[in-house]
Enzyme design. Structure first.
Site, short mmCIF file in Angstrom:
data_model
loop_
_atom_site.label_atom_id
_atom_site.label_comp_id
_atom_site.label_asym_id
_atom_site.label_seq_id
_atom_site.Cartn_x
_atom_site.Cartn_y
_atom_site.Cartn_z
N HIS A 49 51.20 14.08 -12.79
CA HIS A 49 50.50 15.18 -13.46
C HIS A 49 51.50 16.05 -14.19
CE1 HIS A 49 51.35 17.05 -9.40
NE2 HIS A 49 51.83 17.98 -10.21
P1 TYD Z 1 49.24 17.25 -5.47
O1 TYD Z 1 49.76 18.41 -6.24
O2 TYD Z 1 48.31 16.31 -6.19
O3 TYD Z 1 50.44 16.41 -4.85
P2 TYD Z 1 51.52 15.43 -5.54
O4 TYD Z 1 51.72 15.87 -6.94
O5 TYD Z 1 52.75 15.56 -4.71
O6 TYD Z 1 51.02 14.03 -5.48
O7 TYD Z 1 48.53 17.81 -4.16
C1 TYD Z 1 48.10 16.97 -3.11
C2 TYD Z 1 46.96 17.67 -2.37
O8 TYD Z 1 47.40 18.90 -1.79
C3 TYD Z 1 45.79 18.01 -3.26
O9 TYD Z 1 44.59 17.77 -2.53
C4 TYD Z 1 45.92 19.48 -3.52
C5 TYD Z 1 46.63 20.00 -2.28
N1 TYD Z 1 47.53 21.12 -2.56
C6 TYD Z 1 47.20 22.38 -2.10
O10 TYD Z 1 46.15 22.59 -1.46
N2 TYD Z 1 48.05 23.41 -2.33
C7 TYD Z 1 49.21 23.24 -3.02
O11 TYD Z 1 49.97 24.22 -3.21
C8 TYD Z 1 49.54 21.93 -3.53
C9 TYD Z 1 50.79 21.68 -4.30
C10 TYD Z 1 48.66 20.91 -3.26
#
Ligand code: TYD
Length: 135
Positions: A49
């Site tokens: 992303h």
């Molecule tokens: P995501 O940002 O998609 O993780 P990555 O980029 O490492 O793959 O987040 C994973 C999950 O965690 C998603 O369901 C959203 C949640 N999340 C939060 O609730 N708070 C946060 O601060 C972050 C970064 C993620």
């Protein structure tokens, strides 16, 4: 595209090391959120992303991983493996993390609260945003 690294001062007193990070001082923003990623498998790939507004600094406080950085024109692969060095992830950088060592703990400092609306999760959308900004 030149990524920005921030080297943190390490206090070595003979009984291990200490690194302190102060918002607005050691790093160029006030820290509004801290999260960390751990328990990844070597085959795990995360991220996929970009953020519209958010700036983050990521520090491998244990272990190492790779970070793919893509500004829509150039892709570079960076290795995060120094516990006293952070990588700035500015807005509108598509990023993917991979090649995690089993002991990797990736700490992330962010300048804003979690907001799903700030994410661009489709690569085609990301490229469309980049192209619309450069016109
Ligand atoms: P995501 O940002 O998609 O993780 P990555 O980029 O490492 O793959 O987040 C994973 C999950 O965690 C998603 O369901 C959203 C949640 N999340 C939060 O609730 N708070 C946060 O601060 C972050 C970064 C993620």
């Amino acid at each position: 595209m030149t990524p920005t690294w921030i080297d943190f001062k390490t206090h070595n007193d003979g009984d291990g090391s200490l690194v302190a990070i102060e918002g607005g001082k050691t790093i160029p923003f006030d820290i509004r959120r801290v999260y960390y990623i751990y328990g990844t498998e070597p085959a795990s790939v995360r991220g996929f992303h970009a953020h519209r507004q958010l700036t983050q600094i990521t520090v491998p406080v244990s272990g190492a991983c790779d970070m793919l950085f893509d500004d829509g024109k150039t892709k570079i692969s960076l290795r995060l493996n120094r516990r006293n060095r952070g990588l700035v992830i500015p807005p509108m950088i598509w990023h993917e993390m991979s090649n995690f060592s089993p002991d990797c703990v990736l700490m992330v400092l962010a300048d804003a609260a979690y907001d799903e609306a700030d994410y661009i999760r489709q690569y085609a959308d990301f490229l469309r945003h980049i192209q619309s900004k450069s016109q």
